[in-house]
Design a protein around this motif. Structure first.
Motif, PDB file in Angstrom:
ATOM      1  N   ILE A  49       9.024  29.806  -4.386  1.00  0.00           N
ATOM      2  CA  ILE A  49       9.086  30.584  -5.621  1.00  0.00           C
ATOM      3  C   ILE A  49       7.756  30.505  -6.351  1.00  0.00           C
ATOM      4  N   ASN A  50       7.556  31.437  -7.288  1.00  0.00           N
ATOM      5  CA  ASN A  50       6.278  31.498  -8.003  1.00  0.00           C
ATOM      6  C   ASN A  50       6.460  31.156  -9.485  1.00  0.00           C
ATOM      7  N   ALA A  51       5.439  31.445 -10.278  1.00  0.00           N
ATOM      8  CA  ALA A  51       5.450  31.063 -11.687  1.00  0.00           C
ATOM      9  C   ALA A  51       6.575  31.745 -12.455  1.00  0.00           C
ATOM     10  N   ALA A  52       6.784  33.051 -12.222  1.00  0.00           N
ATOM     11  CA  ALA A  52       7.859  33.762 -12.918  1.00  0.00           C
ATOM     12  C   ALA A  52       9.208  33.157 -12.577  1.00  0.00           C
ATOM     13  N   ASP A  53       9.399  32.781 -11.308  1.00  0.00           N
ATOM     14  CA  ASP A  53      10.650  32.155 -10.891  1.00  0.00           C
ATOM     15  C   ASP A  53      10.816  30.784 -11.548  1.00  0.00           C
ATOM     16  N   ALA A  54       9.716  30.057 -11.670  1.00  0.00           N
ATOM     17  CA  ALA A  54       9.780  28.736 -12.299  1.00  0.00           C
ATOM     18  C   ALA A  54      10.231  28.848 -13.755  1.00  0.00           C
ATOM     19  N   LEU A  55       9.741  29.860 -14.455  1.00  0.00           N
ATOM     20  CA  LEU A  55      10.171  30.078 -15.833  1.00  0.00           C
ATOM     21  C   LEU A  55      11.651  30.462 -15.882  1.00  0.00           C
ATOM     22  N   PHE A  56      12.078  31.335 -14.991  1.00  0.00           N
ATOM     23  CA  PHE A  56      13.467  31.802 -14.985  1.00  0.00           C
ATOM     24  C   PHE A  56      14.452  30.684 -14.655  1.00  0.00           C
ATOM     25  N   THR A  57      14.076  29.815 -13.719  1.00  0.00           N
ATOM     26  CA  THR A  57      14.990  28.757 -13.291  1.00  0.00           C
ATOM     27  C   THR A  57      14.917  27.506 -14.161  1.00  0.00           C
ATOM     28  N   GLY A  58      13.974  27.479 -15.123  1.00  0.00           N
ATOM     29  CA  GLY A  58      13.856  26.324 -16.002  1.00  0.00           C
ATOM     30  C   GLY A  58      12.955  25.229 -15.489  1.00  0.00           C
ATOM     31  N   LEU A  59      12.189  25.489 -14.440  1.00  0.00           N
ATOM     32  CA  LEU A  59      11.266  24.483 -13.919  1.00  0.00           C
ATOM     33  C   LEU A  59       9.951  24.443 -14.684  1.00  0.00           C
ATOM     34  N   ALA A  60       9.665  25.485 -15.446  1.00  0.00           N
ATOM     35  CA  ALA A  60       8.413  25.550 -16.202  1.00  0.00           C
ATOM     36  C   ALA A  60       8.696  26.064 -17.600  1.00  0.00           C
ATOM     37  N   ASP A  61       7.758  25.791 -18.505  1.00  0.00           N
ATOM     38  CA  ASP A  61       7.909  26.188 -19.904  1.00  0.00           C
ATOM     39  C   ASP A  61       6.952  27.291 -20.313  1.00  0.00           C
ATOM     40  N   ARG A  62       5.777  27.341 -19.679  1.00  0.00           N
ATOM     41  CA  ARG A  62       4.754  28.318 -20.071  1.00  0.00           C
ATOM     42  C   ARG A  62       4.034  28.847 -18.842  1.00  0.00           C
ATOM     43  N   PHE A  63       3.701  30.126 -18.872  1.00  0.00           N
ATOM     44  CA  PHE A  63       2.755  30.686 -17.908  1.00  0.00           C
ATOM     45  C   PHE A  63       1.429  30.870 -18.625  1.00  0.00           C
ATOM     46  N   ILE A  64       0.369  30.280 -18.065  1.00  0.00           N
ATOM     47  CA  ILE A  64      -0.977  30.430 -18.620  1.00  0.00           C
ATOM     48  C   ILE A  64      -1.926  30.714 -17.458  1.00  0.00           C
ATOM     49  N   ALA A  65      -2.688  31.779 -17.548  1.00  0.00           N
ATOM     50  CA  ALA A  65      -3.649  32.118 -16.503  1.00  0.00           C
ATOM     51  C   ALA A  65      -4.660  30.981 -16.346  1.00  0.00           C
ATOM     52  N   SER A  66      -5.029  30.685 -15.107  1.00  0.00           N
ATOM     53  CA  SER A  66      -5.851  29.510 -14.831  1.00  0.00           C
ATOM     54  C   SER A  66      -7.212  29.563 -15.520  1.00  0.00           C
ATOM     55  N   GLU A  67      -7.712  30.754 -15.821  1.00  0.00           N
ATOM     56  CA  GLU A  67      -9.022  30.873 -16.467  1.00  0.00           C
ATOM     57  C   GLU A  67      -9.056  30.226 -17.842  1.00  0.00           C
ATOM     58  N   HIS A  68      -7.868  30.012 -18.439  1.00  0.00           N
ATOM     59  CA  HIS A  68      -7.814  29.464 -19.795  1.00  0.00           C
ATOM     60  C   HIS A  68      -7.782  27.936 -19.828  1.00  0.00           C
ATOM     61  N   LYS A  69      -7.767  27.289 -18.680  1.00  0.00           N
ATOM     62  CA  LYS A  69      -7.623  25.828 -18.671  1.00  0.00           C
ATOM     63  C   LYS A  69      -8.719  25.112 -19.464  1.00  0.00           C
ATOM     64  N   PRO A  70     -10.002  25.414 -19.268  1.00  0.00           N
ATOM     65  CA  PRO A  70     -11.023  24.691 -20.045  1.00  0.00           C
ATOM     66  C   PRO A  70     -10.856  24.876 -21.553  1.00  0.00           C
ATOM     67  N   ASP A  71     -10.524  26.096 -21.978  1.00  0.00           N
ATOM     68  CA  ASP A  71     -10.354  26.346 -23.410  1.00  0.00           C
ATOM     69  C   ASP A  71      -9.116  25.627 -23.950  1.00  0.00           C
ATOM     70  N   LEU A  72      -8.071  25.530 -23.127  1.00  0.00           N
ATOM     71  CA  LEU A  72      -6.871  24.809 -23.557  1.00  0.00           C
ATOM     72  C   LEU A  72      -7.183  23.339 -23.785  1.00  0.00           C
ATOM     73  N   ILE A  73      -7.889  22.729 -22.842  1.00  0.00           N
ATOM     74  CA  ILE A  73      -8.236  21.312 -23.006  1.00  0.00           C
ATOM     75  C   ILE A  73      -9.112  21.121 -24.239  1.00  0.00           C
ATOM     76  N   GLU A  74     -10.063  22.030 -24.460  1.00  0.00           N
ATOM     77  CA  GLU A  74     -10.918  21.936 -25.640  1.00  0.00           C
ATOM     78  C   GLU A  74     -10.083  22.036 -26.916  1.00  0.00           C
ATOM     79  N   ARG A  75      -9.091  22.925 -26.907  1.00  0.00           N
ATOM     80  CA  ARG A  75      -8.242  23.073 -28.092  1.00  0.00           C
ATOM     81  C   ARG A  75      -7.421  21.806 -28.351  1.00  0.00           C
ATOM     82  N   LEU A  76      -6.924  21.203 -27.269  1.00  0.00           N
ATOM     83  CA  LEU A  76      -6.172  19.951 -27.421  1.00  0.00           C
ATOM     84  C   LEU A  76      -7.043  18.863 -28.055  1.00  0.00           C
ATOM     85  N   LEU A  77      -8.328  18.846 -27.682  1.00  0.00           N
ATOM     86  CA  LEU A  77      -9.220  17.799 -28.184  1.00  0.00           C
ATOM     87  C   LEU A  77      -9.666  18.050 -29.622  1.00  0.00           C
TER      88      LEU A  77
END
Length: 370
Positions: A178-206
């Motif tokens: 299964i993929n990301a959409a399936d993970a959200l539907f089945t409750g295995l995941a909470d958020r879909f975020i495109a991988s390009e945003h990872k550095p900015d997400l970590i910066e925001r957390l910090l």
């Protein structure tokens, strides 16, 4: 990066620190060894009690996988070294891995899992236990244990039973990917975020002023994740599970498990996803299909603690049985993909044989103290 199998860092934020965990064995798709399980357990315990560490970010090194599972070849070596058991390494691995999984599920501080790429088996156990589970456009999730005569463990008896309709049973029996959409539907995941945003997400957390109150910090994490999820809506892939829900529920609507297995294997379908699921079960261990179904049924109302205790019992019995060693041999050791399963059909399995997998193999459950 260090050549350690897991890299641990503490990143300073505006106030407080973020623990960063990087599973760091890209050559094996970051598959978990017993050493890695123990390292992760020890670090989680330390950070839980460190008032300066507000949250933990968990990722895998490389672009291919978060974590492709456990080191099954090491489990195989343990199983064939002492047929019938005790299989010391394998049984220690399961016990300590499940204890670590339970720690994740019950962790008071925010755990953010970046579930990029392949997330299978033990990797899914790590992701499923985290409080903030992020998937990306490359996420590919599966629990294909029926193909090696194991079962979806690492809490699978918990999260599969909490999926909508018969989805959990279908995914467990077929090992369907299964993929990301399936993970959200089945409750295995909470958020879909495109991988390009990872550095900015970590910066925001910090940039956050973290609190000493874990409840406030969970809110802060949600506040950080939300805008990146909103920006990523156009990148989310189309799901497979939700469009097939009616078919999944129909296939799993049998008078007994044998009929469910027959329904799935007898499908005449041109749908590639359903066809792969059908073929996986058709070529998998029918004995494993029975203990997978029985495990899900017996734990359907169990607490999280009871789930991991039940999984420890079944995993111990499975690894001591030759069906598991043969499944791993055929798929991962010799790679001939011609396992000599003990039973051609599920109806050939004697009831007493199946019952034996659900009897305690030791005087006391090693997870009795959870």
């Amino acid at each position: 990066m260090s050549d350690a199998p897991i890299v641990f860092e503490e990143l300073p934020a505006n106030a407080g620190r973020i623990g960063r965990v990087t599973l760091n064995v890209p050559g094996t798709l970051n598959s978990l060894t017993l050493e890695m399980v123990d390292l992760l357990q020890a670090q989680l315990d330390e950070w839980r009690d460190d008032e300066h560490v507000a949250a933990v970010f968990i990722e895998g090194s490389g672009d291919k996988a978060f974590c492709a599972g456990g080191d099954v070849q090491a489990l195989h070596r343990s199983a064939v070294a002492t047929p019938g058991g005790p299989c010391e390494y394998a049984e220690d691995f399961f016990t300590r891995e499940y204890r670590m999984n339970h720690t994740l599920h019950t962790y008071p501080k925010p755990l953010v899992c970046w579930g990029h790429g392949i997330v299978m088996g033990g990797g899914l156990g790590v992701m499923a236990g985290c409080g903030h589970r992020v998937v990306t456009e490359t996420t590919r999730i599966a629990m294909p244990e029926v193909t090696i005569a194991l079962f979806p463990d690492v809490g699978g008896s918990w999260f599969l039973n909490h999926m909508p309709g018969s989805t959990g049973l279908f995914l467990a029996l077929t090992g369907a990917s299964i993929n990301a959409a399936d993970a959200l539907f089945t409750g295995l995941a909470d958020r879909f975020i495109a991988s390009e945003h990872k550095p900015d997400l970590i910066e925001r957390l910090l940039k956050q002023d973290w609190s000493h109150d874990p409840r406030d910090n969970h809110k802060t994490v949600r506040h950080c994740l939300r805008p990146f999820a909103e920006r990523s809506l156009g990148s989310q892939p189309a799901g497979q599970v939700e469009p097939h829900m009616a078919t999944i529920n129909r296939l799993c609507d049998g008078d007994d498990v044998h009929q469910v297995i027959d329904n799935i294997i007898a499908q005449q379908t041109d749908d590639p996803w359903l066809a792969r699921a059908r073929d996986s079960l058709a070529h998998g261990s029918k004995l494993a299909a029975l203990w997978i179904h029985r495990q899900l049924w017996e734990t359907r109302h169990a607490s999280l603690r009871e789930v991991f205790q039940a999984e420890a019992q079944l995993a111990t019995n499975v690894v001591r049985h030759p069906e598991f060693a043969e499944g791993v041999r055929a798929l991962l050791i010799d790679k001939d993909r011609k396992p000599a399963w003990q039973y051609a059909t599920s109806r050939d399995v004697p009831e007493e044989v199946l019952e034996g997998f659900f009897r305690a193999p030791w005087p006391a459950n090693p997870l009795a103290d959870l």
